[in-house]
Write an enzyme that holds these catalytic residues in place. Structure first.
Site, mmCIF file in Angstrom:
data_model
loop_
_atom_site.group_PDB
_atom_site.id
_atom_site.type_symbol
_atom_site.label_atom_id
_atom_site.label_comp_id
_atom_site.label_asym_id
_atom_site.label_seq_id
_atom_site.Cartn_x
_atom_site.Cartn_y
_atom_site.Cartn_z
ATOM 1 N N GLU A 115 0.831 -1.332 0.095
ATOM 2 C CA GLU A 115 0.115 0.102 -0.220
ATOM 3 C C GLU A 115 0.878 1.250 -0.069
ATOM 4 O OE1 GLU A 115 -3.085 -0.655 -0.481
ATOM 5 O OE2 GLU A 115 -3.674 -2.425 0.491
ATOM 6 N N HIS A 138 -2.565 2.291 8.370
ATOM 7 C CA HIS A 138 -3.747 1.358 7.913
ATOM 8 C C HIS A 138 -3.530 0.111 8.680
ATOM 9 C CE1 HIS A 138 -6.151 -0.919 5.207
ATOM 10 N NE2 HIS A 138 -5.033 -1.879 5.085
ATOM 11 N N HIS A 140 -6.998 -2.909 10.189
ATOM 12 C CA HIS A 140 -8.246 -3.561 9.804
ATOM 13 C C HIS A 140 -9.142 -3.593 11.297
ATOM 14 C CE1 HIS A 140 -5.814 -5.985 6.625
ATOM 15 N NE2 HIS A 140 -6.111 -4.660 6.256
ATOM 16 N N GLU A 168 -16.375 11.821 22.983
ATOM 17 C CA GLU A 168 -15.255 12.233 22.160
ATOM 18 C C GLU A 168 -15.169 12.159 20.816
ATOM 19 O OE1 GLU A 168 -13.230 8.849 24.323
ATOM 20 O OE2 GLU A 168 -11.221 9.878 23.862
ATOM 21 N N HIS A 209 -12.819 -3.917 4.379
ATOM 22 C CA HIS A 209 -11.362 -3.880 4.546
ATOM 23 C C HIS A 209 -10.678 -3.472 5.701
ATOM 24 C CE1 HIS A 209 -7.599 -3.799 2.278
ATOM 25 N NE2 HIS A 209 -7.078 -3.685 3.571
HETATM 26 P P1 13P Z 1 1.105 -5.586 3.214
HETATM 27 O O1 13P Z 1 1.445 -6.677 3.501
HETATM 28 O O2 13P Z 1 1.682 -5.334 1.733
HETATM 29 O O3 13P Z 1 1.318 -4.192 3.806
HETATM 30 O O4 13P Z 1 -0.548 -5.310 2.967
HETATM 31 C C1 13P Z 1 -1.336 -5.585 4.119
HETATM 32 C C2 13P Z 1 -2.545 -4.858 4.054
HETATM 33 O O5 13P Z 1 -3.268 -4.734 4.750
HETATM 34 C C3 13P Z 1 -3.196 -4.543 2.603
HETATM 35 O O6 13P Z 1 -4.344 -3.834 2.736
HETATM 36 ZN ZN ZN Z 2 -5.414 -3.995 4.558
#
Ligand code: 13P
Ligand code: ZN
Length: 270
Positions: A115, A138, A140, A168, A209
């Site tokens: 990413e 980033h 999840h 908050e 995602h």
């Molecule tokens: P990477 O292992 O390339 O960082 O990817 C993980 C991910 O969360 C992709 O969206």
């Molecule tokens: Zn991801």
């Protein structure tokens, strides 16, 4: 001093491990990049040699000469703290913005996250509106992802729902959360769509995602994710208690919060 002893590496190990413990980064899920200036890197003896150079695949001229401490593709957040020299890398964007040099880390041949284009495009947009911007994170987050299955995929709706789950939220993300359509991860297209949203929002939801969050430090960015995910978790708990909302934070109470904490909520959301 060796770069591994720097506060940047220590903090990166800390936040990646904590994020793993919260189930936000299973397996290789998630990635982080943190911008560092050449001045901040003065004095580290082991970052002057270029170990390898790679094409970026797009032109990041606005970031020429900037350094990024970044997690590796395919690497597990669970492990970063045990093997930072393998799972993290420090890269320098070339003067023409077309490639990057690895100057530290990725010692077993690792590369930045898949990413990385999305990160760099987001860095470019955030830096345009905030010169102190440093971090893209980033991950999840479970409850936030769940919301993208049960709620209308509408920025105003999602932002207001998260604002109303706790006092908050509005204070920490008064602009709300941005949203892109579901897209294939790791592509230039998702990077461009995310970056466009980053011009208006400090956090952008990727349906089904995860989340792309930005901030001036690792602590601040991680804190933003914590607050967004906590709001989503409260919503999940409401579901567990039967789902019927008998009362919530009203629009007027949100306005009072904004006035008290001197933040400006996004106009068309409140
Ligand atoms: P990477 O292992 O390339 O960082 O990817 C993980 C991910 O969360 C992709 O969206
Ligand atoms: Zn991801």
């Amino acid at each position: 001093m060796k770069f591994i002893e720097s506060s940047f590496v220590k903090k990166m190990c800390e936040v990646t491990y904590e994020s793993y413990l919260r189930y936000w980064d299973e397996r290789n899920g998630g990635n982080v990049s943190c911008r560092l200036s050449a001045e901040e890197l003065v004095g580290y003896e082991d970052i002057s040699e270029v170990r390898s150079s790679h094409e970026l695949g797009f032109k990041a001229s606005n970031l020429a000469g900037q350094y990024y401490l970044v997690t590796g593709t395919g690497r597990y957040f669970r492990n970063v703290t045990k093997q930072p020299l393998l799972d993290l890398g420090l890269v320098r964007i070339s003067n023409d913005g077309l490639s990057y040099d690895v100057v530290w880390g990725f010692e077993d041949g690792g590369r930045p996250t898949s990413e990385f284009p999305s990160h760099l495009m987001s860095h470019i947009e955030r830096l345009k509106i905030n010169p102190a911007h440093r971090v893209i994170f980033h991950c999840h987050p479970t409850n936030l992802i769940a919301l993208t299955f049960t709620q209308d995929l509408d920025e105003r709706h999602l932002s207001r729902l998260l604002w109303k789950m706790q006092a908050e939220s509005l204070v920490v993300f008064p602009e709300g959360v941005g949203l892109i359509p579901y897209m294939t991860p790791g592509t230039t297209e998702i990077g461009e769509a995310t970056a466009r949203k980053m011009g208006d929002f400090s956090a952008v939801v990727w349906p089904h995602h995860g989340l792309f969050a930005s901030g001036n430090s690792l602590d601040e960015t991680y804190g933003l994710i914590e607050v967004i995910e906590k709001a989503a978790m409260i919503y999940s708990q409401i579901g567990a208690q039967g789902g019927r909302i008998k009362q919530d934070i009203s629009d007027n109470q949100l306005r009072e919060l904004a006035a008290r904490f001197k933040v400006t909520p996004r106009k068309d959301f409140l």
